[in-house]
Design an enzyme around this catalytic site. Structure first.
Site, PDB file in Angstrom:
ATOM      1  CG  LEU A 244      36.421 -13.546  19.467  1.00 49.70           C
ATOM      2  CD1 LEU A 244      36.667 -11.472  19.384  1.00 49.70           C
ATOM      3  CD2 LEU A 244      36.914 -13.768  18.183  1.00 49.70           C
TER       4      LEU A 244
ATOM      5  CE1 TYR B 239      29.443  -5.315  19.379  1.00 47.12           C
ATOM      6  CE2 TYR B 239      30.557  -4.645  16.879  1.00 47.12           C
ATOM      7  CZ  TYR B 239      30.572  -5.574  18.570  1.00 47.12           C
ATOM      8  OH  TYR B 239      31.171  -6.355  18.217  1.00 47.12           O
TER       9      TYR B 239
ATOM     10  CG  ASP C 132      36.074 -17.968  31.295  1.00 48.50           C
ATOM     11  OD1 ASP C 132      35.417 -16.813  31.304  1.00 48.50           O
ATOM     12  OD2 ASP C 132      35.120 -19.199  31.172  1.00 48.50           O
TER      13      ASP C 132
ATOM     14  CB  SER D 288      31.549 -18.731  24.218  1.00 49.11           C
ATOM     15  OG  SER D 288      31.603 -16.714  24.516  1.00 49.11           O
TER      16      SER D 288
ATOM     17  CG  ASP E 186      27.347  -8.237  34.583  1.00 43.96           C
ATOM     18  OD1 ASP E 186      28.228  -7.306  34.002  1.00 43.96           O
ATOM     19  OD2 ASP E 186      26.368  -8.210  34.626  1.00 43.96           O
TER      20      ASP E 186
ATOM     21  CB  CYS F  84      37.164 -11.632  24.837  1.00 41.95           C
ATOM     22  SG  CYS F  84      38.559 -11.871  24.170  1.00 41.95           S
TER      23      CYS F  84
ATOM     24  CB  SER G 261      34.018  -4.031  16.795  1.00 39.71           C
ATOM     25  OG  SER G 261      33.915  -4.357  15.818  1.00 39.71           O
TER      26      SER G 261
ATOM     27  CG  PHE H 237      37.727 -13.181  14.404  1.00 36.89           C
ATOM     28  CD1 PHE H 237      38.097 -11.801  14.645  1.00 36.89           C
ATOM     29  CD2 PHE H 237      38.684 -13.753  13.782  1.00 36.89           C
ATOM     30  CE1 PHE H 237      39.221 -12.038  13.563  1.00 36.89           C
ATOM     31  CE2 PHE H 237      39.873 -13.907  14.265  1.00 36.89           C
ATOM     32  CZ  PHE H 237      39.916 -12.598  13.769  1.00 36.89           C
TER      33      PHE H 237
HETATM   34  N1  NAD Z   1      33.083 -11.567  16.847  1.00 35.93           N
HETATM   35  C1  NAD Z   1      33.133 -10.808  15.973  1.00 35.93           C
HETATM   36  O1  NAD Z   1      32.775 -11.269  14.818  1.00 35.93           O
HETATM   37  C2  NAD Z   1      33.999  -9.967  16.021  1.00 35.93           C
HETATM   38  C3  NAD Z   1      33.829  -9.142  15.467  1.00 35.93           C
HETATM   39  C4  NAD Z   1      34.435  -7.914  16.406  1.00 35.93           C
HETATM   40  C5  NAD Z   1      34.789  -7.941  17.769  1.00 35.93           C
HETATM   41  N2  NAD Z   1      34.229  -8.506  18.511  1.00 35.93           N
HETATM   42  C6  NAD Z   1      33.930  -8.753  19.723  1.00 35.93           C
HETATM   43  O2  NAD Z   1      34.413  -9.722  20.379  1.00 35.93           O
HETATM   44  C7  NAD Z   1      34.487 -10.075  21.271  1.00 35.93           C
HETATM   45  C8  NAD Z   1      34.434 -10.978  21.718  1.00 35.93           C
HETATM   46  O3  NAD Z   1      33.236 -11.529  20.718  1.00 35.93           O
HETATM   47  P1  NAD Z   1      32.640 -13.275  20.175  1.00 35.93           P
HETATM   48  O4  NAD Z   1      32.717 -13.216  19.021  1.00 35.93           O
HETATM   49  O5  NAD Z   1      34.010 -13.959  21.437  1.00 35.93           O
HETATM   50  O6  NAD Z   1      31.242 -13.079  21.531  1.00 35.93           O
HETATM   51  P2  NAD Z   1      31.191 -14.011  22.749  1.00 35.93           P
HETATM   52  O7  NAD Z   1      29.094 -13.899  22.812  1.00 35.93           O
HETATM   53  O8  NAD Z   1      30.953 -15.848  22.150  1.00 35.93           O
HETATM   54  O9  NAD Z   1      31.487 -13.677  23.412  1.00 35.93           O
HETATM   55  C9  NAD Z   1      31.374 -12.958  24.427  1.00 35.93           C
HETATM   56  C10 NAD Z   1      31.688 -13.002  26.190  1.00 35.93           C
HETATM   57  O10 NAD Z   1      31.081 -12.275  26.180  1.00 35.93           O
HETATM   58  C11 NAD Z   1      30.391 -12.867  27.976  1.00 35.93           C
HETATM   59  N3  NAD Z   1      30.236 -11.660  28.937  1.00 35.93           N
HETATM   60  C12 NAD Z   1      29.226 -11.054  28.074  1.00 35.93           C
HETATM   61  N4  NAD Z   1      28.300 -10.269  28.576  1.00 35.93           N
HETATM   62  C13 NAD Z   1      28.819  -9.637  30.429  1.00 35.93           C
HETATM   63  C14 NAD Z   1      28.559  -9.882  31.728  1.00 35.93           C
HETATM   64  N5  NAD Z   1      28.160  -8.917  31.571  1.00 35.93           N
HETATM   65  N6  NAD Z   1      30.295  -9.977  32.281  1.00 35.93           N
HETATM   66  C15 NAD Z   1      30.928 -11.231  32.167  1.00 35.93           C
HETATM   67  N7  NAD Z   1      30.459 -11.409  30.898  1.00 35.93           N
HETATM   68  C16 NAD Z   1      30.173 -11.198  29.432  1.00 35.93           C
HETATM   69  C17 NAD Z   1      30.140 -13.874  27.593  1.00 35.93           C
HETATM   70  O11 NAD Z   1      29.936 -14.745  28.683  1.00 35.93           O
HETATM   71  C18 NAD Z   1      30.580 -14.356  26.278  1.00 35.93           C
HETATM   72  O12 NAD Z   1      31.274 -15.789  26.981  1.00 35.93           O
HETATM   73  C19 NAD Z   1      33.366  -8.725  22.070  1.00 35.93           C
HETATM   74  O13 NAD Z   1      33.565  -7.590  22.639  1.00 35.93           O
HETATM   75  C20 NAD Z   1      32.607  -8.561  20.738  1.00 35.93           C
HETATM   76  O14 NAD Z   1      32.148  -7.465  20.055  1.00 35.93           O
HETATM   77  C21 NAD Z   1      33.583  -9.902  17.994  1.00 35.93           C
END
Ligand code: NAD
Ligand code: NAD
Ligand code: NAD
Ligand code: NAD
Lengths: 255, 255, 255, 255
Positions: free
Chosen positions: B17, B160, B34, B15, B56, B84, B147, B193
Site C-alpha cells: 500500500l 493485530y 520512503d 512495498s 525504524d 503504511c 485495518s 488488498f
Molecule cells: N494488505 C492488506 O490487505 C492490508 C489490510 C489491512 C491493513 N493493512 C495495513 O496496511 C499497511 C501496509 O501493509 P501492506 O499490505 O502494504 O504490507 P507490506 O508488508 O507490503 O508493507 C509494510 C511495510 O512496512 C514496513 N515496515 C514494517 N515494519 C517497519 C518498521 N519497524 N519500521 C519501518 N518500516 C517498517 C515494511 O518494510 C514494509 O515496507 C500495514 O499497516 C497493514 O497492517 C494491509
C-alpha cells in the site's frame, strides 16, 4: 454462569471500580482475588474467601505465579477475571510548547492498559482451558475494562485512547479464539466514575466533563452501577463479544 | 491541501500500500520520502523528488534524524505523512495445544503498528507545527492505516486487532490535539488488498476471506483504489477525524 | 467507474449538496438529472447533458416515470444515483410544554428521508440491473446521504436521526442485495455544511454547532469538499458498503 | 430504578422476547401491561398485577387510550416501557427476477418497527413527565428493541435493517430530549433468539445463522438472557443512551 462458590480474579481490586466489583463478588459468596501492584489490602478479615496478591499485570512471571497461588488456595476453579487494573495518562500529541509527547509516556500507558490486560487474559484463559467445564460447556468469562475514550477521546487522551481502543478491538478476536473452550469475553467502556483515577483530574476538567452528562447528572457509582453491570455480564451467558458503554448518556464533544 | 510541490513521508513506502501511495504522490509532483526498515529501494532514477531513508518507525532517534534529512533535502515543507509501515502477526490467545500466546509476539505487533505509528505522528506533527501554514491555516495531514480487523478481528488476530484498534481510537484525540495547529488526522481501515502482507497468508485462509467479498469479488488494488483514496483524503480539507473502511463491502463473520 | 459519458441522477440536485454534486458531474461531462419536488432549475443553458425532472422521491409513480424520461433522453445508461433529496425536522420527543411530538412530523421526516431514499434506490437499481455491465461487471453506484446525526443526534433531532439511522443501516443489506448485479452502495454522513438546510437554523444553534468544529473551524463546502468526496466514491470501485463521515472532526456532545 | 410496585408496559408482551420480559417483571412484583395487536392473552389468573390491552403501537388513538386504561387500573405510576412489539419482513432491494422490492412492504416494516416504537415512546414519555419523580429525580425508563441487523443486515433485510437502524439512531437524541425529565432510554440489539419471529425462518437460513455463533452455539434464551438484561437495564440508573448487543458473539458476515 453462577457466581457462588466460583473463583474470580479482579485486577486493580484494591481501589475504584475493581474494589466495588471485588466486594460485590464477595457478597455473592465467590472466592475473590485482588491482584494489584501496590501493597495495602482493603479486605482485612476476609481471609476465608479472599486472597490478596501483589503482582504486576504486565509481568509474565508474576501473573503466572499469582495464578498458581490462586489454585493452591481455591482449587482449579478460576471462572472469571475482571481486568480493572489500569492507569490514566495525559499529554497532547504536540504540546503547547511545540514539543512532541514523550514516547515513554505513550508506551507506559499502552504497556499497562493494553499489554497488561492481554497478559492477564491469555494466562488466565490458559488456566481456564484446563478446568472442567460447567453447564453448557462454559469454562469462564473475561471482563475487560476499556473506556468511553475509545470512541470519544479528548484532547490530551491520545495515549489512553490508544490503549483503550486496543482493548475494545481485541474483544471480538479474543471471543473467537476462546469460544471453542467455552470462555466468553466482554468489554465494558465506562464513562466518568467517581474513583481515585478521576479524582486526580483538576476541578475544571472534571466540571467540563460533568457538564456533558445527561441523566443522572453525576459520575457513575462504582458500587451499585459499575459492579452490578459486571455481575450481570458474568451471569448472562449470551453476553459475549460485546463492548458496552455505561456512561449516563454522555458523549464527549469538544470540551 | 494541494499536493504538487509539497513534501510527503510514506512509511513502509517500499512495498504494498505504501509503494502505490508513494508512486501516486510522485506522479502528482510531490516530494516523496520512503521511510522503512529494510534496504532496497524501488525508486531508482527518481532522485530529484524522491528520498529513501532507512529508519525504524519505533525509534525516536532514527525518525528524528530522518525528519532532519528530509528538511535538508526538501526544506521546511513536510505537509503529510502516510503511515503504511506495519506488520501482521498471527496467533490465538490460547492455542490448540492449550498454551497462551507468546507475550512477545503481542508486544512486537503492538510496538510496530501502534507505538511506531504514534512515534512517527508525534515527531512529524511537531515539525509541521514549526512550518508556515498554507491556505486556511492548514499545516499538514496525517493518514494512519488501521485495518478492518479493528472491527472484524478474526480468530488468531488478537494482537493485530489490538494494534489496529489502538490506531483507530487515537484518531479523534489526535485530531483534537492538532486542530489548533491546522493539522488533520484521518485513518484508513483497509479490507484485503493484494500486497506482500496478504500474500503470506496460506491459500485456504485467503480463499475464506475472498469468499466473503461482495462486489467486486477480489482483493482491493493498492494502485487505483487504496492510493486514490489517500490522495482524496489529502486533498479534501473537511475530512478530519474520520475512520474510513475501504473493503468492497466485506464484513468478516466467523470464517 | 468512469464518469464521463455516463448518466447520473441527483435527487435534490437543485440546491445545497445536490446542486454542487450535479454541477461537478456536469463538469466531468456526465449526463446529469436533477430530480426534485420544486420547480425552478439552476441549469439554464445546460440542456445538452442536463435534464430537470420535477418528481417526488416518495412517489412510486413519479420516480418510475422519471426514470423512463431519463432513458428516453440519455439511453439505458443510468450508472449512478446520488440521493441528496431530504428534509430537516426539529422537535423534541416531549416538548417543554409536556406535549409529545406530533406523530405526523416524525412520519413526514421518515417518509421523505428514509422511505423516499429507499424508493429511489430500488427503482433506479432495478433499471441498472437491466443495463449492460461496464468494466469488471460493474453496473452502477448508489450514494445515499445520511448525516452525522445518525450517531450524534442532538436534542430535537429524534425524527431526523431516526430517518438518517435508517439510511445508514440499510447500506450493508442493500450492498449485499445488489452485489451480484455489480451495483455498489455507499453512504455519506455529512457534518454541518453551508446549505439552505442549515441556514434555516437560528444563529444560536448554528454557533453552538460551529463551536464544536476542529479544523477547519467552519462548515463544510458543498463545492470542493462534499461533491469531491462523492466523485471519489463513484470512481473508487473498492468503496462499497461503507458509511463515511465528512465533518471536519466534529463530534456533537451535549450542546 | 426499583421494579417492585411500579408499572411497566411491555409492547408485544404476548409472545417471544416481550412475553419473557413481562413474566419476569411480574415475578419481581411489578404491575405489567401487555400491549399488543392480537387478541389472546397468556396471563390468565394474573388479573391483580396484570392488564392486557389490545392496541396497535402505530395508532395515536389506541395507545393514548391504552395509557389511560393503565392509569385507571394502576395509578399514575408508569415507570417503564419495553418496546418488544415489532415484525420481520424479508425481501431484496431488487429480486432475482429483476423486480424492485414492493414499496409497501418497506413502508409496513418501517411503520410498525420504527414509527410504532416512536409513537409509544413519545406518548408514554409524556405521561411519565406528569408523574412524580422517584429517587434522584428519575421518572422512567424506555427500553427499545433494535436488532443486530442494524449493523449486520443480511441480504433480504433492507427493510428490517432500516427500521432497526432508525431505532438505534434515535436512542441518543431521545435520551437528550428526556434527560431533564429524569427519563432514560436504552436500546437492546438482540442476535438470534428462539421466538415465534425466528421460527418463521426456513431451516436453511436458520442453520446458516447458527453456524456463525460463537459460545454458546445456540440461539439466545428469551427467558434468562434477554429478559434478565432488560431487568438489569431498568435497575441500573447509569445505563442511559446506550445501544447494547446481546448476541453470543455473533457477527453476521456474508451467509
Ligand atoms: N494488505 C492488506 O490487505 C492490508 C489490510 C489491512 C491493513 N493493512 C495495513 O496496511 C499497511 C501496509 O501493509 P501492506 O499490505 O502494504 O504490507 P507490506 O508488508 O507490503 O508493507 C509494510 C511495510 O512496512 C514496513 N515496515 C514494517 N515494519 C517497519 C518498521 N519497524 N519500521 C519501518 N518500516 C517498517 C515494511 O518494510 C514494509 O515496507 C500495514 O499497516 C497493514 O497492517 C494491509
Ligand atoms: N474511573 C473512571 O472514570 C474510569 C472511566 C473509564 C475507564 N476507567 C478504567 O477503569 C479501570 C479502573 O479504574 P479506576 O477508576 O478504578 O482507577 P483506580 O486507579 O482506582 O484503579 C486502578 C487499579 O489498577 C491497579 N494497577 C495499576 N497498574 C497496575 C499494574 N501494572 N499491575 C497491577 N495493578 C495495577 C492499581 O493498583 C489500582 O488498584 C481502569 O482501567 C480505568 O482506565 C475508569
Ligand atoms: N447541509 C447540511 O449541513 C447537512 C448535514 C447532514 C446531512 N445533510 C443532508 O444532505 C441532504 C441534502 O441537504 P442540503 O443541505 O443540500 O439541503 P437542501 O434543502 O438544499 O436540499 C434538499 C433538496 O431535497 C429536495 N427534496 C426535499 N424533499 C423532496 C422530495 N420529497 N422529493 C424530491 N426532492 C425533495 C429539495 O427540493 C432540495 O433540493 C439532505 O438529505 C440532508 O439531510 C445536510
Ligand atoms: N427473535 C429474534 O431473534 C430477534 C432478534 C432481533 C430482534 N428481535 C426483535 O425483538 C422484538 C420482539 O420479537 P420476538 O422475536 O419476540 O417476536 P414475536 O413475533 O414473538 O413478538 C412480536 C410481538 O409484537 C407484536 N406486534 C407486532 N405488531 C404490532 C403492532 N402493530 N401493535 C402491537 N403489537 C404488535 C406481536 O403481536 C407480537 O406479540 C421485535 O422487535 C424483533 O424485531 C428479535
Amino acid at each position: 454462569m453462577y457466581i457462588k462458590g466460583n473463583t474470580f480474579i479482579v485486577t486493580g481490586g484494591g481501589s475504584g471500580l475493581g474494589l466495588s466489583t471485588a466486594q460485590e463478588l464477595l457478597k455473592l459468596e465467590a472466592n475473590v482475588i485482588d491482584l494489584k501492584n501496590t501493597e495495602e489490602s482493603f479486605y482485612k478479615g476476609r481471609e476465608k474467601n479472599f486472597l490478596f496478591i501483589q503482582a504486576d499485570i504486565t509481568s509474565e512471571k508474576e501473573i503466572t505465579k499469582a495464578i498458581q497461588q490462586v489454585i493452591e488456595k481455591f482449587g482449579k476453579n478460576i471462572r472469571g477475571v475482571i481486568n480493572c487494573g489500569g492507569i490514566g495518562g495525559v499529554g497532547k500529541t504536540v504540546g503547547s510548547n511545540g514539543m512532541p509527547l514523550d514516547l515513554d509516556l505513550f508506551k507506559f500507558v499502552v504497556n499497562v492498559n493494553l499489554i497488561g490486560t492481554f497478559n492477564v487474559c491469555r494466562l488466565v484463559a490458559a488456566q481456564m482451558v484446563k478446568q472442567k467445564p460447567l453447564e453448557e460447556g462454559e469454562r469462564g468469562v473475561i471482563i475487560n475494562v476499556s473506556s468511553i475514550a475509545y470512541q470519544d477521546g479528548q484532547m490530551g487522551q491520545v495515549s489512553y485512547s490508544a490503549s483503550k481502543g486496543g482493548i475494545a478491538s481485541m474483544t471480538l478476536p479474543m471471543t473467537r479464539d476462546l469460544s471453542k473452550f467455552g470462555i466468553r469475553v466482554v468489554t465494558v467502556a465506562p464513562g466518568p466514575f467517581e474513583t481515585p483515577m478521576i479524582s486526580h483530574l483538576n476541578e475544571r476538567s472534571k466540571q467540563k466533563i460533568l457538564n456533558q452528562t445527561e441523566f443522572p447528572a453525576r459520575p457513575g457509582k462504582s458500587d451499585g452501577e459499575f459492579n452490578k453491570l459486571v455481575i450481570h455480564l458474568i451471569e448472562n451467558t449470551y453476553m459475549n463479544g460485546e463492548i458496552i458503554r455505561i456512561d449516563g448518556g454522555i458523549r464527549l464533544g469538544k470540551l
